[in-house]
Design a protein around this motif. Structure first.
Motif, PDB file in Angstrom:
ATOM      1  N   THR A 173      -3.209   7.006  -1.851  1.00 24.23           N
ATOM      2  CA  THR A 173      -3.318   8.366  -2.390  1.00 24.23           C
ATOM      3  C   THR A 173      -4.783   8.755  -2.523  1.00 24.23           C
ATOM      4  OG1 THR A 173      -1.223   8.160  -3.568  1.00 24.23           O
ATOM      5  CG2 THR A 173      -2.719   9.875  -4.327  1.00 24.23           C
ATOM      6  N   ASP A 174      -5.608   7.834  -3.020  1.00 24.99           N
ATOM      7  CA  ASP A 174      -7.049   8.089  -3.108  1.00 24.99           C
ATOM      8  C   ASP A 174      -7.643   8.349  -1.726  1.00 24.99           C
ATOM      9  OD1 ASP A 174      -6.961   7.532  -5.879  1.00 24.99           O
ATOM     10  OD2 ASP A 174      -7.397   5.406  -5.531  1.00 24.99           O
ATOM     11  N   LEU A 219       0.825  -1.208   0.000  1.00 26.04           N
ATOM     12  CA  LEU A 219       0.000   0.000   0.000  1.00 26.04           C
ATOM     13  C   LEU A 219       0.857   1.255   0.000  1.00 26.04           C
ATOM     14  CD1 LEU A 219      -2.769  -1.167   2.466  1.00 26.04           C
ATOM     15  CD2 LEU A 219      -3.067  -0.672   0.029  1.00 26.04           C
ATOM     16  N   SER A 275      -9.140   1.371  -4.737  1.00 25.37           N
ATOM     17  CA  SER A 275      -8.557   2.616  -4.233  1.00 25.37           C
ATOM     18  C   SER A 275      -7.124   2.377  -3.761  1.00 25.37           C
ATOM     19  CB  SER A 275      -9.379   3.150  -3.062  1.00 25.37           C
ATOM     20  OG  SER A 275     -10.711   3.418  -3.447  1.00 25.37           O
ATOM     21  N   THR A 276      -6.368   3.464  -3.702  1.00 29.12           N
ATOM     22  CA  THR A 276      -4.998   3.435  -3.191  1.00 29.12           C
ATOM     23  C   THR A 276      -4.931   4.337  -1.956  1.00 29.12           C
ATOM     24  OG1 THR A 276      -4.302   5.348  -4.488  1.00 29.12           O
ATOM     25  CG2 THR A 276      -4.076   3.181  -5.543  1.00 29.12           C
ATOM     26  N   GLY A 334       2.047   2.220  -3.328  1.00 20.24           N
ATOM     27  CA  GLY A 334       1.068   2.711  -4.295  1.00 20.24           C
ATOM     28  C   GLY A 334       0.100   1.674  -4.828  1.00 20.24           C
ATOM     29  N   ALA A 335       0.127   0.461  -4.290  1.00 23.49           N
ATOM     30  CA  ALA A 335      -0.787  -0.590  -4.747  1.00 23.49           C
ATOM     31  C   ALA A 335      -2.223  -0.275  -4.335  1.00 23.49           C
ATOM     32  CB  ALA A 335      -0.371  -1.934  -4.157  1.00 23.49           C
ATOM     33  N   THR A 336      -3.152  -0.851  -5.068  1.00 25.26           N
ATOM     34  CA  THR A 336      -4.551  -0.768  -4.652  1.00 25.26           C
ATOM     35  C   THR A 336      -4.739  -1.681  -3.451  1.00 25.26           C
ATOM     36  OG1 THR A 336      -5.251  -2.616  -6.054  1.00 25.26           O
ATOM     37  CG2 THR A 336      -5.334  -0.395  -7.034  1.00 25.26           C
TER      38      THR A 336
END
Length: 80
Positions: free
Chosen positions: A67-68, A24, A64-65, A27-29
């Motif tokens: 960042t989201d 995570l 979602s990530t 940057g992984a979902t």
């Protein structure tokens, strides 16, 4: 807003196993990190408690990530 990111990362580290956290943070979902939809709902409830927000259940998904998630929390802090 670095505090927001730090608080989110702390919640993530308390919620998911280290391997998922590493993915995570890279940057992984949530799905790619092995988090299912129930795990995302659990996170949403924890974030509502931690940040005092009233996010809808469909605002975070397995796609979602982090960042989201940060963007969502910033939006909620700014009044939704």
């Amino acid at each position: 807003m670095a505090e927001l990111q730090s608080r989110l990362e702390a919640v993530i580290k308390e919620t998911y196993p280290p391997a998922a956290v590493d993915l995570l943070l890279e940057g992984a979902t949530f799905e790619a990190a092995g988090v299912d939809s129930l795990g995302v709902v659990e996170l949403l409830l924890l974030l509502q408690r931690e940040f005092g927000t009233a996010m809808d259940g469909d605002e975070l998904t397995v796609h979602s990530t982090l960042t989201d998630t940060v963007d969502l929390l910033r939006s909620e802090a700014a009044g939704g």
